[in-house]
Write a protein that holds these residues in place. Structure first.
Motif, PDB file in Angstrom:
ATOM      1  N   GLN A 143     -26.212  40.871 -22.000  1.00 34.36           N
ATOM      2  CA  GLN A 143     -26.297  40.374 -20.629  1.00 34.36           C
ATOM      3  C   GLN A 143     -27.541  40.894 -19.926  1.00 34.36           C
ATOM      4  OE1 GLN A 143     -22.583  41.498 -18.826  1.00 34.36           O
ATOM      5  NE2 GLN A 143     -21.385  39.998 -19.970  1.00 34.36           N
ATOM      6  N   VAL A 144     -27.823  42.189 -20.099  1.00 33.74           N
ATOM      7  CA  VAL A 144     -28.962  42.798 -19.412  1.00 33.74           C
ATOM      8  C   VAL A 144     -30.283  42.213 -19.907  1.00 33.74           C
ATOM      9  CG1 VAL A 144     -30.291  44.934 -19.161  1.00 33.74           C
ATOM     10  CG2 VAL A 144     -27.814  44.948 -18.799  1.00 33.74           C
ATOM     11  N   TRP A 145     -30.503  42.262 -21.217  1.00 32.74           N
ATOM     12  CA  TRP A 145     -31.783  41.778 -21.734  1.00 32.74           C
ATOM     13  C   TRP A 145     -31.891  40.267 -21.637  1.00 32.74           C
ATOM     14  CZ3 TRP A 145     -35.152  45.258 -21.457  1.00 32.74           C
ATOM     15  CH2 TRP A 145     -34.852  46.594 -21.751  1.00 32.74           C
ATOM     16  N   GLY A 146     -30.744  39.592 -21.635  1.00 31.81           N
ATOM     17  CA  GLY A 146     -30.765  38.148 -21.422  1.00 31.81           C
ATOM     18  C   GLY A 146     -31.241  37.777 -20.034  1.00 31.81           C
ATOM     19  N   GLN A 147     -31.153  38.715 -19.094  1.00 32.28           N
ATOM     20  CA  GLN A 147     -31.663  38.495 -17.744  1.00 32.28           C
ATOM     21  C   GLN A 147     -33.047  39.108 -17.560  1.00 32.28           C
ATOM     22  OE1 GLN A 147     -29.012  39.744 -14.602  1.00 32.28           O
ATOM     23  NE2 GLN A 147     -30.630  39.721 -13.058  1.00 32.28           N
ATOM     24  N   VAL A 148     -33.266  40.294 -18.132  1.00 26.82           N
ATOM     25  CA  VAL A 148     -34.542  40.990 -17.952  1.00 26.82           C
ATOM     26  C   VAL A 148     -35.687  40.233 -18.628  1.00 26.82           C
ATOM     27  CG1 VAL A 148     -35.845  43.081 -18.516  1.00 26.82           C
ATOM     28  CG2 VAL A 148     -33.516  43.263 -17.630  1.00 26.82           C
ATOM     29  N   ASN A 194     -29.449  48.600 -15.136  1.00 23.21           N
ATOM     30  CA  ASN A 194     -28.871  47.275 -14.934  1.00 23.21           C
ATOM     31  C   ASN A 194     -27.366  47.228 -15.156  1.00 23.21           C
ATOM     32  OD1 ASN A 194     -31.040  44.927 -14.517  1.00 23.21           O
ATOM     33  ND2 ASN A 194     -31.977  46.548 -15.738  1.00 23.21           N
ATOM     34  N   ASP A 206     -36.803  37.342 -16.435  1.00 25.55           N
ATOM     35  CA  ASP A 206     -37.310  37.841 -15.161  1.00 25.55           C
ATOM     36  C   ASP A 206     -38.640  38.562 -15.299  1.00 25.55           C
ATOM     37  OD1 ASP A 206     -35.065  36.816 -13.986  1.00 25.55           O
ATOM     38  OD2 ASP A 206     -34.071  38.750 -13.659  1.00 25.55           O
TER      39      ASP A 206
END
Length: 278
Positions: free
Chosen positions: A83-88, A208, A91
């Motif tokens: 979830q974190v790296w899928g957003q970072v 995150n 971005d």
């Protein structure tokens, strides 16, 4: 760490009750990075791996409740990294993230980077883009190394995923090329920068998931980083610290770079290769 109710990752390959898959001999990019979290920091494991370790051995009987809990914990922590790296990635890099598979094994297994055992600690193999973990290492981390707490164990998982992040952006391949052109001491120094960057990226992940943290969690991760510093592990082994043999960084460096990633939450802040001082 508050993980109850969180979805687990589907990117788990469970080998704990089956023979490990056939692994190729170490070579090329596989030789580069059997990236143990630091349990054998300062000890060159390449000769051991080149000798070849036994293949996974099938264990009799069902998994224990403790083993099942460890697998569920690992799956949920891995889910948070996705979830974190899928957003970072979108971005901060403007690109999608492809998560790794995490292989759970018991005792011994094989990979394209060579054979492995629980004694080597968790590692990431860039040849197949998989992280490898014997969940018994959690007990080693807590009981033998003094890094207690669930967030210490979560940091271990996040650190190996951070190596996959490095692989995704091309850092591992570049470091491999550089290592092949320099001396052993210089290659070790490059690996230290690689490991400290992974610690920093683990801190970015921790920032995150701060909403999942409980009191004391952050200190658990910082303590784990200190307990697996090269200088600390060499002293534990009865050796005087020898900086030219370091491959993961000192306790102070590891905890400081993790803290930097946590405080800033920016992948660019984790550029250890341009840092004048580590």
């Amino acid at each position: 760490m508050k993980l109850r109710g969180l979805r687990g990752s589907r990117n788990i390959e469970d080998r704990r009750r089956s023979n490990g898959g056939g692994g190729a001999k170490i070579g090329g990019v596989g030789l580069l990075l059997v990236l143990a979290v630091g349990y054998f920091a300062g000890i060159d494991v390449t000769p051991l791996l080149q000798q070849g370790l036994p293949q996974d051995q099938t264990s009799a009987g069902p998994l224990t409740a403790e083993e099942e809990r460890a697998a569920e914990f690992t799956s949920r922590v891995l889910g948070t990294t996705e979830q974190v790296w899928g957003q970072v990635f979108p971005d901060q890099l403007g690109r999608p993230y492809e998560p790794p598979v995490l292989v759970l094994f018991s005792g011994q297994t094989s990979s394209p980077c060579g054979g492995a055992s629980g004694a080597t600690g968790p590692f990431y193999c860039p040849a197949d883009e998989k992280a490898y973990l014997d969940t018994e290492f959690f007990a080693t981390l807590s009981q033998n190394l003094g890094a207690r707490g669930d967030f210490a164990a979560a940091y271990v998982i996040a650190h190996e995923v951070a190596h996959h992040v490095q692989n995704e952006v091309g850092i591992l391949g570049e470091v491999n090329r550089m290592r092949q052109q320099v001396s052993k001491v210089e290659a070790n120094a490059l690996t230290v920068r690689l490991e400290l960057q992974a610690d920093c990226l683990s801190g970015v992940w921790a920032r995150n998931v701060s909403g999942l943290l409980e009191p004391g969690d952050l200190e658990e991760a910082l303590n784990a980083a200190r307990k697996i510093g090269d200088d600390h592990l060499q002293r534990r082994a009865g050796r005087f610290p020898q900086p030219h043999t370091f491959t993961h960084g000192t306790s102070e460096q590891r905890s400081r770079w993790f803290a930097r990633g946590y405080e800033l939450g920016d992948m660019n802040a984790c550029d250890t290769f341009r840092a004048r001082q580590l």
